[in-house]
Design an enzyme around this catalytic site. Structure first.
Site, PDB file in Angstrom:
ATOM      1  N   GLY A  25       0.613  -1.112  -0.090  1.00  0.00           N
ATOM      2  CA  GLY A  25      -0.065   0.016  -0.111  1.00  0.00           C
ATOM      3  C   GLY A  25       0.980   1.360  -0.115  1.00  0.00           C
ATOM      4  O   GLY A  25       0.551   2.185  -0.700  1.00  0.00           O
ATOM      5  N   ASP A  26       2.051   1.161   0.845  1.00  0.00           N
ATOM      6  CA  ASP A  26       3.120   2.454   0.691  1.00  0.00           C
ATOM      7  C   ASP A  26       3.376   2.692  -0.599  1.00  0.00           C
ATOM      8  O   ASP A  26       3.790   3.657  -1.172  1.00  0.00           O
ATOM      9  CB  ASP A  26       3.789   2.205   1.796  1.00  0.00           C
ATOM     10  CG  ASP A  26       3.294   2.118   3.157  1.00  0.00           C
ATOM     11  OD1 ASP A  26       2.763   3.239   3.662  1.00  0.00           O
ATOM     12  OD2 ASP A  26       3.298   1.069   3.871  1.00  0.00           O
ATOM     13  N   GLN A  27       3.796   1.367  -1.312  1.00  0.00           N
ATOM     14  CA  GLN A  27       4.360   1.544  -2.588  1.00  0.00           C
ATOM     15  C   GLN A  27       3.471   2.130  -3.698  1.00  0.00           C
ATOM     16  O   GLN A  27       3.748   2.756  -4.465  1.00  0.00           O
ATOM     17  CB  GLN A  27       4.863   0.075  -3.139  1.00  0.00           C
ATOM     18  CG  GLN A  27       5.206  -0.100  -4.422  1.00  0.00           C
ATOM     19  CD  GLN A  27       6.702   0.832  -4.830  1.00  0.00           C
ATOM     20  OE1 GLN A  27       7.654   0.251  -4.652  1.00  0.00           O
ATOM     21  NE2 GLN A  27       6.418   1.858  -5.389  1.00  0.00           N
ATOM     22  N   ALA A  55       3.110   6.129  -2.806  1.00  0.00           N
ATOM     23  CA  ALA A  55       4.301   6.710  -3.461  1.00  0.00           C
ATOM     24  C   ALA A  55       4.513   6.911  -4.789  1.00  0.00           C
ATOM     25  O   ALA A  55       4.788   7.925  -5.271  1.00  0.00           O
ATOM     26  CB  ALA A  55       5.344   5.845  -2.677  1.00  0.00           C
TER      27      ALA A  55
END
Length: 548
Positions: A331-333, A336
């Site tokens: 999810g962070d990828q 970002a």
């Protein structure tokens, strides 16, 4: 004249896992990004479990190795910086050992503008046996200290104010620990001027109005939609804290695990346990976009991709592949990658397509396990030439004693003849570099009206082929200057040429290489395809609205 830099970067800005559709090149490199949110320290204890303990039916972990990495907003900042993007992280850090260790991990990659932290930095520890999580342990209840006025008042450190006020693009990675609330006023002001992506959390507040893109999971979207309706069990509902209050915490200050965002094996489930229907997701996205004043909402749907809504008809962006690997951090990828593409000038649709591809690639490459420290080298400066990617590949293969193969052409309308040639060329060595004519070079060779597909599209199609390892662009009429730099061991052309017609043959043989011809499928030609298409259009004219 050096080769024209590739218009579509090798690694997606904000990703190590292959090019994204529509990736843009900002002048001088990838555009800077400011990430605002709650940082964590993530730890994996990795080993093998071949037996159970004699005193309890639990696995015994042996040959245990500790792996540390940034977590939460710090992970989003880290993966954004891996592609060479300048990244500043605004987060709360203290003087505790976990905060100090996180600073060390981020130092080579990310600039940090810190808010004061009340308590110890949150740590998340996973125990993995054979690559599979067995248990997770959380500790640390630190929260960002709030100021007295709007957006934290005058207590917000100057470096934090400056980072947000000058940000060309923002990503808010909210993990419900107060950082976004401490600077909320500053974020609201900046959202009216630059792209802002908000990755929300059930324990956090709603995004500020004017966000360019909001990225909840399907489960989070369901909770937020219930909050709008005043449903039970969620903030704003009958059993939750009042809407607008500070983020709630579970006992001990920890939060429930944030669901993986995309590219995971398990699909997001509704209350019945069935996968979230597209109709339900579309309804939630529309309601949230309207209620939050967001330009768009992208609900991530696990291995199905993401659903993008501007408030009306949604767009489904399917995942390019399904992988069952470690989805921790996907999810962070996703967030970002989307924020990076918006920073580079992409539209939300392009950003979401790139983010789905990046998150899928992240899981395929091993997920969080691929982010081991401290082995990875520092990223190239943003000003580094992206045309160096092919040269780095050639140097690596040659250092390992491998054979470098290259071929060249316009590859305007990729057809079966091209694919067969490229596959055969790749089998002759250990890597294949495609030397690609720029648009200007194609026009000089083929005449007005060519290329039909612009350079960025031709690069993207070639890179999507498994047999192509790198693409290098040249602007001259022939690739001789580029070949002088790459010096391949084998130069391949199709059998519709003769070696006597190839000026590159003598050049390649001059450094001990060999030019070879490979069989070519008869009757396949981009020019013939273009001619047939023109005849077809003349017989079946297209109306102004695109309907035949």
């Amino acid at each position: 004249m050096p080769p024209t830099p590739d218009p579509e970067p090798g690694p997606l800005p904000g990703s190590l896992y292959g090019p994204a559709p529509g990736a843009c090149d900002a002048p001088g490199g990838a555009a800077p990004l400011v990430v605002v949110g709650d940082a964590l320290l993530d730890r994996d204890l990795v080993g093998r479990a071949d037996r159970l303990a004699p005193d309890a039916p639990v696995p015994v972990l042996e040959d245990c190795e500790e792996r540390l990495r940034p977590g939460g907003a710090a992970l989003a900042a880290y993966v954004a910086a891996l592609g060479g993007r300048p990244v500043t992280l605004v987060t709360a850090l203290g003087e505790d050992p976990a905060s100090a260790r996180l600073r060390e991990l981020l130092a080579p990659w990310v600039s940090v503008a810190a808010l004061p932290l009340d308590g110890a930095l949150s740590e998340k520890t996973r125990v993995l046996a054979g690559g599979r999580p067995v248990v997770r342990m959380d500790r640390g209840d630190g929260r960002a200290l709030f100021g007295g006025g709007p957006g934290g008042g005058g207590t917000v450190p100057g470096e934090v104010r400056e980072a947000i006020a000058s940000a060309p693009a923002l990503l808010v990675s909210d993990y419900g620990r107060g950082t976004a609330d401490a600077v909320r006023g500053l974020l609201a002001e900046r959202a009216a001027r630059v792209p802002l992506v908000w990755d929300p959390h059930p324990r956090g507040r709603e995004p500020v109005p004017g966000a360019r893109l909001v990225t909840p999971t399907a489960a989070e979207a369901r909770l937020f939609a219930g909050r709008l309706e005043g449903g039970p069990g969620v903030p704003g509902g009958s059993s939750g804290p009042a809407a607008g209050a500070g983020p709630a915490r579970t006992p001990g200050g920890s939060k429930p695990p944030k669901p993986p965002k995309t590219a995971r094996a398990a699909r997001p489930a509704g209350p019945s346990g069935e996968p979230e229907s597209l109709h339900t997701a579309a309804r939630h996205a529309r309601a949230l976009a309207e209620a939050w004043g967001a330009a768009s909402v992208a609900i991530t749907l696990g291995d199905r991709g993401a659903l993008l809504s501007y408030g009306d008809h949604p767009l489904l962006v399917p995942a390019p592949a399904r992988h069952s690997g470690d989805s921790c951090g996907a999810g962070d990828q996703f967030a970002a990658a989307a924020a990076g593409l918006l920073a580079d000038g992409a539209l939300p649709e392009t950003a979401v397509r790139g983010a789905v591809a990046a998150a899928t690639g992240y899981v395929a490459a091993g997920g969080a396990a691929a982010l081991a420290f401290p082995d990875r080298a520092a990223p190239r400066p943003p000003s580094a030439a992206r045309g160096e990617d092919a040269e780095h590949l050639v140097a690596r293969v040659r250092a390992a004693g491998g054979t470098v193969v290259a071929t060249g052409g316009c590859f305007d309308l990729l057809h079966a003849g091209h694919v067969g040639l490229l596959q055969a060329a790749r089998r002759t060595g250990d890597c294949l570099v495609v030397c690609l004519n720029s648009d200007a070079s194609v026009r000089r060779r083929k005449g007005p009206g060519r290329p039909i597909n612009p350079l960025a599209d031709r690069v993207r199609v070639l890179r999507a082929l498994e047999c192509v390892d790198a693409v290098a662009v040249f602007d001259e009429d022939t690739p001789e200057e580029l070949l002088e730099r790459l010096r391949p061991d084998v130069w391949v052309k199709g059998g519709d040429y003769a070696l006597a017609d190839l000026p590159e043959a003598a050049l390649v043989e001059g450094w001990g290489g060999q030019a070879v011809l490979l069989p070519y499928l008869d009757g396949r030609s981009s020019s013939r395809i273009a001619e047939r298409a023109a005849v077809s259009v003349s017989r079946n004219p297209v109306s102004r609205n695109g309907a035949r």
